[in-house]
Design a protein around this motif. Structure first.
Motif, PDB file in Angstrom:
ATOM      1  N   GLN A  24       0.848  -1.219   0.098  1.00  0.00           N
ATOM      2  CA  GLN A  24       0.088  -0.173  -0.038  1.00  0.00           C
ATOM      3  C   GLN A  24       0.929   1.552  -0.024  1.00  0.00           C
ATOM      4  OE1 GLN A  24      -3.609  -0.086   0.248  1.00  0.00           O
ATOM      5  NE2 GLN A  24      -3.124   2.024  -0.672  1.00  0.00           N
ATOM      6  N   SER A  34       1.485   4.297  -2.918  1.00  0.00           N
ATOM      7  CA  SER A  34       1.272   5.649  -2.673  1.00  0.00           C
ATOM      8  C   SER A  34       2.413   6.481  -2.748  1.00  0.00           C
ATOM      9  CB  SER A  34       1.008   5.787  -1.249  1.00  0.00           C
ATOM     10  OG  SER A  34      -0.155   5.309  -0.692  1.00  0.00           O
ATOM     11  N   GLN A  76      -8.450   0.367  -7.153  1.00  0.00           N
ATOM     12  CA  GLN A  76      -8.762  -0.292  -5.737  1.00  0.00           C
ATOM     13  C   GLN A  76      -9.414  -1.636  -5.892  1.00  0.00           C
ATOM     14  OE1 GLN A  76      -8.058   1.346  -2.914  1.00  0.00           O
ATOM     15  NE2 GLN A  76      -7.150   2.679  -3.967  1.00  0.00           N
ATOM     16  N   ILE A  91      -6.288  -3.795  -6.258  1.00  0.00           N
ATOM     17  CA  ILE A  91      -5.680  -3.954  -4.885  1.00  0.00           C
ATOM     18  C   ILE A  91      -6.491  -4.951  -4.208  1.00  0.00           C
ATOM     19  CG2 ILE A  91      -5.096  -2.841  -2.784  1.00  0.00           C
ATOM     20  CD1 ILE A  91      -4.684  -0.135  -4.414  1.00  0.00           C
ATOM     21  N   ALA A 111      -3.388  -4.684   2.181  1.00  0.00           N
ATOM     22  CA  ALA A 111      -2.113  -4.264   1.272  1.00  0.00           C
ATOM     23  C   ALA A 111      -1.063  -3.622   2.275  1.00  0.00           C
ATOM     24  CB  ALA A 111      -2.447  -3.285   0.117  1.00  0.00           C
ATOM     25  N   ASP A 112      -1.717  -2.905   3.534  1.00  0.00           N
ATOM     26  CA  ASP A 112      -1.053  -2.275   4.310  1.00  0.00           C
ATOM     27  C   ASP A 112      -0.097  -3.409   5.133  1.00  0.00           C
ATOM     28  OD1 ASP A 112      -2.766  -3.169   6.008  1.00  0.00           O
ATOM     29  OD2 ASP A 112      -3.305  -1.134   6.703  1.00  0.00           O
TER      30      ASP A 112
END
Length: 473
Positions: free
Chosen positions: A147, A151, A171, A174, A185-186
């Motif tokens: 993520q 970004s 999105q 993802i 994703a983070d």
């Protein structure tokens, strides 16, 4: 398959040079455990399999309550090719596969033409927009979440920034990646997210489910169900395994195949304690969550595609449905939430979770009729799994999978989380079971002084004699 016996018959005694054969306890009757037990049994070892559930299969669970087979856990053969270690067995059994993809990309793991994407208002997204949208990755010296990497790229490359519907499609991609890893994703590692080996041939859905495969492997094995292991004691020439009711089993060695989530929970005590490097592997690997909400309808009212997707402003709000009618001819859709969404849905009742999935479907198909039956999986709260499958989390090395597989004295480890190359896959679990069995065989026979270096290793599979039955409707 033997049922649970009384306490007086529950001892697999430690082997000696004068014993009929060496002995092994396999803990867990999933694909890796059954594969290990099958190989050791066929090598003339005394083998007992201890399983905490009341069934075999582990995270493979084929349900027949709808009147036909539906896999609530693993359901694909990832890599429809003879190089897949499970292909010979599936070919010999004549089980049909429905190919849902011709390639092996993580994000494009199904053909684009087999998708129908909709926005939240039920308007279809054009195929041209879908084909131009992709998740962006750049190399970085330090590890970070996927993520965060996306970004950073979008911050540095204004020309790549997307708005409106295109951003929502991004999105959704993802969301698909999160479904592949069963994680958000983070938390997914940028460095290690693509370290697994993807076999050629695309992805094949097991039309009749995986249960016939594991039933075949389990035939004739001594499997004790509903026996939860609480302690594993090892010493220089054997192991003693204690189960929940206090009964004990003694053998030359043990093969531990319980899921990574169970190992992380510390519900099994190892005596003496596992070495620090093994505990580091257990604690350092991630366990993801993906569930299925299977909805059976009176009739088919949806497009004739393999996946229905819903795009949204965030990956959490996106969703997708697998169209099982394409493969099985039954009027069934499977909603497949992953990561945080899957965890949130596990807090609901089955009825509420199924209603949530149906409301997502009604967003894109307002005239959808309610399901006549539904099934809901709960792999995260299931005490026998505590998650779906493993993945690389940010900041940890990929070799933790190998460390998890490495034996400790006469304890051997197997399962999808011990596979460096095929993490999270059934064939990864199966192959690590074969490897653990071969390592165990050699170690035990070496101690007995009976090791034959010229005996063929058990991991070698007989070439497939029957071609895989692959369809594409």
């Amino acid at each position: 398959m033997d049922s649970q016996s009384n306490k007086s018959n529950r001892h697999l005694q430690a082997g000696s040079r004068h014993a009929a054969s060496p002995s092994v306890i396999v803990i867990g009757a999933g694909f890796s455990g059954i594969a290990a037990a099958r190989a050791l049994h066929d090598a003339s070892f005394q083998v007992i399999v201890l399983e905490s559930r009341d069934r075999i299969g582990g995270r493979v669970r084929t349900d027949y309550s709808l009147g036909f087979p539906v896999d609530l856990g693993a359901s694909w053969l990832h890599g429809v090719c003879n190089e897949n270690p499970l292909a010979p067995l599936i070919g010999r059994l004549g089980l049909p596969l429905y190919r849902t993809s011709e390639d092996n990309s993580v994000l494009y793991d199904h053909d684009l033409e087999s998708y129908a994407l909709f926005d939240m208002e039920g308007k279809k997204v054009s195929q041209e927009l879908v084909s131009k949208t992709d998740v962006i990755r750049q190399d970085h010296s330090e590890d970070m979440s996927m993520q965060r990497a996306i970004s950073i790229v979008l911050e540095r490359r204004p020309d790549l920034r997307l708005e409106g519907l295109a951003q929502k499609v991004l999105q959704w991609y993802i969301c698909r990646m999160e479904g592949w890893f069963a994680a958000d994703a983070d938390t997914i590692s940028l460095k290690n997210w693509d370290q697994e080996q993807l076999l050629p041939g695309g992805h094949g859905l097991m039309v009749r489910g995986y249960l016939p495969v594991i039933n075949t492997l389990a035939k004739g094995l001594d499997i004790r169900l509903s026996l939860r292991v609480t302690e594993i004691f090892r010493h220089h020439n054997g192991v003693k395994v204690t189960v929940e009711d206090g009964s004990t089993f003694v053998a030359d060695a043990a093969v531990v195949t319980v899921p990574l989530g169970v190992l992380k929970s510390n519900c099994i005590k190892f005596e003496p304690r596992l070495p620090a490097w093994k505990e580091e592997a257990i604690n350092g690997l991630g366990v993801g969550l993906e569930n299925k909400i299977v909805m059976h309808f009176e009739t088919v009212f949806w497009p004739n595609v393999e996946f229905l997707g819903v795009v949204a402003d965030t990956s959490y709000g996106c969703s997708y449905f697998l169209n099982l009618h394409k493969a099985t001819e039954h009027s069934v859709l499977a909603y497949m939430p992953a990561g945080q969404l899957a965890r949130d849905l596990e807090k609901m009742s089955d009825e509420a979770a199924a209603n949530f999935a149906f409301m997502q479907l009604k967003r894109i198909l307002p005239n959808a009729s309610p399901p006549i039956q539904y099934l809901v999986s709960r792999w995260g709260s299931d005490e026998n799994s505590l998650g779906s499958y493993s993945y690389d989390i940010v900041g940890t090395p990929h070799d933790l999978f190998e460390k998890l597989r490495t034996p400790v004295d006469n304890l051997f480890f197997a399962g999808e989380a011990t596979s460096m190359d095929y993490t999270g896959a059934v064939h990864g679990a199966y192959y690590t079971g074969l490897m653990a069995a071969e390592n165990c065989r050699m170690r035990v026979l070496e101690r007995y002084g009976e090791l034959d270096l010229f005996q063929p290793v058990m991991c070698e599979e007989v070439p497939v004699s029957v071609p895989l039955l692959i369809s594409r409707m």
